[in-house]
Design a protein around this motif. Structure first.
Motif, PDB file in Angstrom:
ATOM      1  N   ARG A   1       0.842  -1.197   0.000  1.00 25.51           N
ATOM      2  CA  ARG A   1       0.000   0.000   0.000  1.00 25.51           C
ATOM      3  C   ARG A   1       0.882   1.255   0.000  1.00 25.51           C
ATOM      4  N   PRO A   2       0.469   2.308  -0.698  1.00 20.46           N
ATOM      5  CA  PRO A   2       1.271   3.532  -0.726  1.00 20.46           C
ATOM      6  C   PRO A   2       1.437   4.128   0.671  1.00 20.46           C
ATOM      7  N   PHE A   3       2.577   4.737   0.877  1.00 21.32           N
ATOM      8  CA  PHE A   3       2.931   5.455   2.107  1.00 21.32           C
ATOM      9  C   PHE A   3       3.041   4.537   3.329  1.00 21.32           C
ATOM     10  N   THR A   4       3.219   3.225   3.117  1.00 17.94           N
ATOM     11  CA  THR A   4       3.348   2.301   4.240  1.00 17.94           C
ATOM     12  C   THR A   4       4.726   1.645   4.319  1.00 17.94           C
ATOM     13  N   GLY A   5       5.525   1.730   3.271  1.00 13.94           N
ATOM     14  CA  GLY A   5       6.813   1.044   3.224  1.00 13.94           C
ATOM     15  C   GLY A   5       7.867   1.712   4.085  1.00 13.94           C
ATOM     16  N   GLU A   6       8.780   0.901   4.592  1.00 14.50           N
ATOM     17  CA  GLU A   6       9.801   1.409   5.515  1.00 14.50           C
ATOM     18  C   GLU A   6      10.783   2.381   4.869  1.00 14.50           C
ATOM     19  N   TYR A   7      10.944   2.379   3.552  1.00 13.17           N
ATOM     20  CA  TYR A   7      11.934   3.256   2.913  1.00 13.17           C
ATOM     21  C   TYR A   7      11.314   4.433   2.164  1.00 13.17           C
ATOM     22  N   THR A   8      10.023   4.618   2.256  1.00 20.55           N
ATOM     23  CA  THR A   8       9.362   5.684   1.500  1.00 20.55           C
ATOM     24  C   THR A   8       9.992   7.041   1.768  1.00 20.55           C
ATOM     25  N   ASP A   9      10.235   7.373   3.024  1.00 22.29           N
ATOM     26  CA  ASP A   9      10.775   8.689   3.380  1.00 22.29           C
ATOM     27  C   ASP A   9      12.208   8.635   3.906  1.00 22.29           C
ATOM     28  N   THR A  10      12.877   7.509   3.753  1.00 19.77           N
ATOM     29  CA  THR A  10      14.233   7.330   4.284  1.00 19.77           C
ATOM     30  C   THR A  10      15.230   8.232   3.570  1.00 19.77           C
ATOM     31  N   LYS A  11      16.097   8.861   4.362  1.00 25.82           N
ATOM     32  CA  LYS A  11      17.155   9.725   3.823  1.00 25.82           C
ATOM     33  C   LYS A  11      18.544   9.141   4.091  1.00 25.82           C
ATOM     34  N   THR A  12      18.609   7.954   4.657  1.00 22.55           N
ATOM     35  CA  THR A  12      19.880   7.316   4.997  1.00 22.55           C
ATOM     36  C   THR A  12      20.726   7.102   3.747  1.00 22.55           C
ATOM     37  N   VAL A  13      22.006   7.431   3.845  1.00 19.73           N
ATOM     38  CA  VAL A  13      22.942   7.229   2.741  1.00 19.73           C
ATOM     39  C   VAL A  13      23.345   5.760   2.701  1.00 19.73           C
ATOM     40  N   GLY A  14      23.289   5.168   1.507  1.00 21.19           N
ATOM     41  CA  GLY A  14      23.677   3.775   1.369  1.00 21.19           C
ATOM     42  C   GLY A  14      23.243   3.194   0.044  1.00 21.19           C
ATOM     43  N   VAL A  15      23.233   1.863  -0.002  1.00 25.25           N
ATOM     44  CA  VAL A  15      22.879   1.129  -1.214  1.00 25.25           C
ATOM     45  C   VAL A  15      21.651   0.279  -0.922  1.00 25.25           C
ATOM     46  N   TYR A  16      20.695   0.319  -1.836  1.00 23.94           N
ATOM     47  CA  TYR A  16      19.487  -0.494  -1.728  1.00 23.94           C
ATOM     48  C   TYR A  16      19.705  -1.786  -2.511  1.00 23.94           C
ATOM     49  N   LYS A  17      19.437  -2.907  -1.847  1.00 26.59           N
ATOM     50  CA  LYS A  17      19.658  -4.225  -2.428  1.00 26.59           C
ATOM     51  C   LYS A  17      18.337  -4.972  -2.592  1.00 26.59           C
ATOM     52  N   CYS A  18      18.335  -5.947  -3.489  1.00 20.02           N
ATOM     53  CA  CYS A  18      17.177  -6.818  -3.649  1.00 20.02           C
ATOM     54  C   CYS A  18      17.013  -7.635  -2.372  1.00 20.02           C
ATOM     55  N   ARG A  19      15.819  -7.605  -1.800  1.00 22.02           N
ATOM     56  CA  ARG A  19      15.557  -8.341  -0.562  1.00 22.02           C
ATOM     57  C   ARG A  19      15.617  -9.851  -0.787  1.00 22.02           C
ATOM     58  N   ALA A  20      15.392 -10.310  -2.007  1.00 19.01           N
ATOM     59  CA  ALA A  20      15.396 -11.745  -2.291  1.00 19.01           C
ATOM     60  C   ALA A  20      16.804 -12.311  -2.464  1.00 19.01           C
ATOM     61  N   CYS A  21      17.683 -11.574  -3.165  1.00 12.91           N
ATOM     62  CA  CYS A  21      19.003 -12.148  -3.484  1.00 12.91           C
ATOM     63  C   CYS A  21      20.191 -11.311  -3.041  1.00 12.91           C
ATOM     64  N   GLY A  22      19.970 -10.068  -2.613  1.00 15.54           N
ATOM     65  CA  GLY A  22      21.064  -9.231  -2.132  1.00 15.54           C
ATOM     66  C   GLY A  22      21.797  -8.451  -3.207  1.00 15.54           C
ATOM     67  N   SER A  23      21.361  -8.527  -4.453  1.00 10.60           N
ATOM     68  CA  SER A  23      22.011  -7.780  -5.527  1.00 10.60           C
ATOM     69  C   SER A  23      21.841  -6.276  -5.299  1.00 10.60           C
ATOM     70  N   GLU A  24      22.919  -5.514  -5.487  1.00  7.66           N
ATOM     71  CA  GLU A  24      22.860  -4.060  -5.330  1.00  7.66           C
ATOM     72  C   GLU A  24      22.106  -3.458  -6.511  1.00  7.66           C
ATOM     73  N   LEU A  25      21.064  -2.676  -6.219  1.00  9.93           N
ATOM     74  CA  LEU A  25      20.180  -2.172  -7.263  1.00  9.93           C
ATOM     75  C   LEU A  25      20.169  -0.655  -7.419  1.00  9.93           C
TER      76      LEU A  25
END
Length: 135
Positions: free
Chosen positions: A31-55
């Motif tokens: 659902r929109p506006f419910t995800g943990e990263y919607t408003d995240t400002k943390t510096v880093g790399v987002y990875k696939c939750r299934a396999c860990g590939s950097e996306l």
């Protein structure tokens, strides 16, 4: 397409929670506006939750106010795969992990996005994990 990570649906069900499985393996959406990263400002790399590939990188994330984390480009083009999606009575471009084929979200194009690429990768938080940059 042959992926580097190939598992049976039973193996995916064992690895993922029911909500993760619904989005990543069955192309569901959170659902929109419910995800943990919607408003995240943390510096880093987002990875696939299934396999860990950097996306995606946090410096390509922007506030689109669409309800899901938005990026204007993937880390590299070979990290994602594009599929024509004609569900819901419209034509969209689905974005999947190029390493394991898991559903991530959709990409939209248009000059109104005010990004360097005129694109908005609208990605489900549940499809990602964030690895914060080391300080």
């Amino acid at each position: 397409m042959g992926y580097q990570v190939e598992k049976s649906e039973e193996e995916w069900r064992e690895q993922l929670s029911p909500a993760e499985y619904n989005v990543l393996r069955q192309a569901g959406t959170e659902r929109p506006f419910t995800g943990e990263y919607t408003d995240t400002k943390t510096v880093g790399v987002y990875k696939c939750r299934a396999c860990g590939s950097e996306l995606f990188r946090s410096d390509n994330k922007f506030d689109s106010h669409c309800g899901w984390p938005s990026f204007y480009t993937p880390l590299a083009e070979d990290r994602v795969e594009y599929i024509v999606d004609k569900t819901l009575g419209m034509t969209r471009t689905e974005v999947r992990c190029g390493n394991c084929g898991s559903h991530l979200g959709h990409v939209f194009e248009g000059e109104g996005y005010d990004t360097p690429t005129d694109q908005r990768y609208c990605i489900n938080s549940i499809s990602l994990t964030l690895e914060p940059a080391e300080e």
